[in-house]
Design a protein around this motif. Structure first.
Motif, short mmCIF file in Angstrom:
data_model
loop_
_atom_site.label_atom_id
_atom_site.label_comp_id
_atom_site.label_asym_id
_atom_site.label_seq_id
_atom_site.Cartn_x
_atom_site.Cartn_y
_atom_site.Cartn_z
N SER A 15 0.84 -1.19 0.00
CA SER A 15 0.00 0.00 0.00
C SER A 15 0.88 1.25 0.00
O SER A 15 2.02 1.21 0.45
CB SER A 15 -0.89 -0.02 1.25
OG SER A 15 -1.79 1.07 1.27
N GLY A 34 -2.50 5.70 0.10
CA GLY A 34 -2.51 4.43 0.83
C GLY A 34 -3.87 4.07 1.40
O GLY A 34 -4.02 3.02 2.03
N GLY A 37 -5.38 0.57 0.01
CA GLY A 37 -4.59 -0.59 0.45
C GLY A 37 -4.70 -0.83 1.95
O GLY A 37 -4.85 -1.97 2.40
N HIS A 38 -4.61 0.25 2.73
CA HIS A 38 -4.73 0.12 4.18
C HIS A 38 -6.13 -0.37 4.56
O HIS A 38 -6.28 -1.16 5.51
CB HIS A 38 -4.43 1.46 4.86
CG HIS A 38 -2.95 1.74 5.04
ND1 HIS A 38 -2.05 1.71 4.01
CD2 HIS A 38 -2.24 2.05 6.16
CE1 HIS A 38 -0.83 1.98 4.49
NE2 HIS A 38 -0.92 2.20 5.78
#
Ligand code: C5P
Length: 221
Positions: A15, A34, A37-38
């Motif tokens: 991420s 990010g 992804g996080h």
């Protein structure tokens, strides 16, 4: 192991961006908050998975219940991902810088009469392709992303083949969409079996759906 649809599964997720240093104060990077992804890492952990999140430089917090490895460059990200294998699933959501400078300057490059420096760029390793085509440690399910500003489906389909992925989460990141850095996302899921269009959703809801899709695919064995 914790209960949930991904109980007993190990997932490695990338991420954020990578930063590729030019000198001690300057770097090359892609845009990435990010957030998506996080959110996937948080959703996978909530679904019972053991999650290793390899995060580039981001300003958002580490998700709860996740092992986070913080890295800066693409090469560090690749090394951390390889160290996290074997895994059942890889979700490569990072916006990895495609190039780095061939040799990083040890001291800050000074402005001067010689004008702007020429940067000699070399290609970074492709982390998704390395994992997707791994001869011995390829996860059963490999998920990539395709952030595009044009020809979304054609580019995503090409990526599926080229990088050895099972699924590509494709999104249009043209500036007018507000997706980049924002809290919502509109994605299309590109698989060999076909394409699914998802509605505009909060990134957390996209993450929940991706995790459900992963659980479904693993369950079908
Ligand atoms: O080729 P492109 O960067 O558009 O591909 C995007 C997908 O490939 C994303 O899943 C991204 O995380 C991954 N990728 C990677 N390593 C790179 C470049 C892209 O893992 N060097």
């Amino acid at each position: 192991t914790r209960p949930g649809p991904l109980a007993g599964r190990r997932i490695v997720i990338t991420s954020g961006p990578t930063h590729e240093p030019i000198d001690p104060v300057r770097y090359i990077a892609n845009r990435s908050s990010g957030k998506q992804g996080h959110a996937i890492a948080a959703a996978a952990a909530a679904a019972g998975a053991t999650v290793v999140l390899v995060a580039g430089p981001v300003t958002i917090a580490d998700p709860p219940g996740v092992m986070v490895v913080h890295v800066e460059t693409a090469r560090e990200m690749l090394a951390a991902v390889e160290a996290a294998l074997p895994a059942d699933v890889a979700v490569m959501a990072a916006a990895v810088a495609d190039w780095r400078v061939a040799s990083e300057a040890d001291e800050k490059i000074k402005k001067g009469p010689a004008g702007a420096p020429a940067l000699n760029l070399v290609e970074n390793p492709d982390i998704l392709a390395t994992v997707g085509r791994h001869p011995t440690l390829r996860p059963r399910l490999v998920v990539g992303f395709a952030a595009e500003t044009e020809n979304l489906i054609a580019n995503a389909t090409a990526k599926l083949e080229r990088k050895g992925a099972d699924l590509i989460v494709a999104n249009d990141v043209s500036p007018e969409t507000g997706i980049m850095g924002g809290d919502r996302n509109t994605v299309r899921i590109v698989a060999r079996e076909g394409i699914e269009d998802w509605p505009d959703l909060p990134k957390a809801a996209v993450a929940d759906r991706i995790v459900a899709l992963i659980a479904d695919r693993l369950g079908r064995a």
